[in-house]
Enzyme design. Sequence first.
Site, PDB file in Angstrom:
ATOM      1  N   THR A 240      80.795  -1.366  -3.456  1.00  0.00           N
ATOM      2  CA  THR A 240      80.471  -1.126  -4.864  1.00  0.00           C
ATOM      3  C   THR A 240      80.965   0.242  -5.314  1.00  0.00           C
ATOM      4  OG1 THR A 240      78.533  -2.538  -4.652  1.00  0.00           O
ATOM      5  CG2 THR A 240      78.627  -1.119  -6.583  1.00  0.00           C
ATOM      6  N   CYS A 241      80.804   1.243  -4.458  1.00  0.00           N
ATOM      7  CA  CYS A 241      81.267   2.593  -4.803  1.00  0.00           C
ATOM      8  C   CYS A 241      82.784   2.597  -4.991  1.00  0.00           C
ATOM      9  CB  CYS A 241      80.868   3.592  -3.723  1.00  0.00           C
ATOM     10  SG  CYS A 241      79.083   3.689  -3.449  1.00  0.00           S
ATOM     11  N   ALA A 242      83.495   1.954  -4.071  1.00  0.00           N
ATOM     12  CA  ALA A 242      84.948   1.883  -4.165  1.00  0.00           C
ATOM     13  C   ALA A 242      85.374   1.147  -5.430  1.00  0.00           C
ATOM     14  CB  ALA A 242      85.509   1.194  -2.919  1.00  0.00           C
TER      15      ALA A 242
ATOM     16  N   SER B 171      83.748   0.985  -8.272  1.00  0.00           N
ATOM     17  CA  SER B 171      83.528   1.829  -9.453  1.00  0.00           C
ATOM     18  C   SER B 171      84.634   2.877  -9.588  1.00  0.00           C
ATOM     19  CB  SER B 171      82.148   2.491  -9.419  1.00  0.00           C
ATOM     20  OG  SER B 171      82.068   3.505  -8.451  1.00  0.00           O
TER      21      SER B 171
END
Length: 165
Positions: free
Chosen positions: A59-61, A63
């Site tokens: 999810t971080c990647a 975003s």
Amino acid sequence: MASITLGGNPIHTSGELPKVGSKLADFKLIQNDLSVADLSTFAGKKLVLNIFPSIDTGTCATSVRKFNESASNLANTTVLCISRDLPFAQKRFCGAEGLENVVNLSDFQEGTFGKTNGLNIVDGPLAGLHSRVIIVVDENGIVTHTEQVGEIANEPNYEAALAAL
């Protein structure tokens, strides 16, 4: 203190996000070249602060990729991707992905940015990392939008963040 979830299980943050209409507190974060960036480094720019636990999660990647794509079309706007990852990991990820429209900043040394802005996770398996947060500020450093993502695995509301610019 905000209550959020990780996989549906409750976890908590260290405080409350900055209020819309307030001035974003100055910060000292580490850039990829190990130099220090502060709020004045980005003076006169609109900022989207994309804050997350770790660049090495899906999810971080996602975003970072999505804001990188959006940033190329935004006038006078800089996207700051902030985590407690080491600058080397941030640089490696963006290099491997070919991402050039975001600025990575690390809060690895003391986590002061997360503490100041009330977004550090204080319990559960991710304790000590930043929660998933978006903060948008105008050219004068005034907060125009905040989002504390309720479930850490969910993506932020990109449209709302960009609309606040």
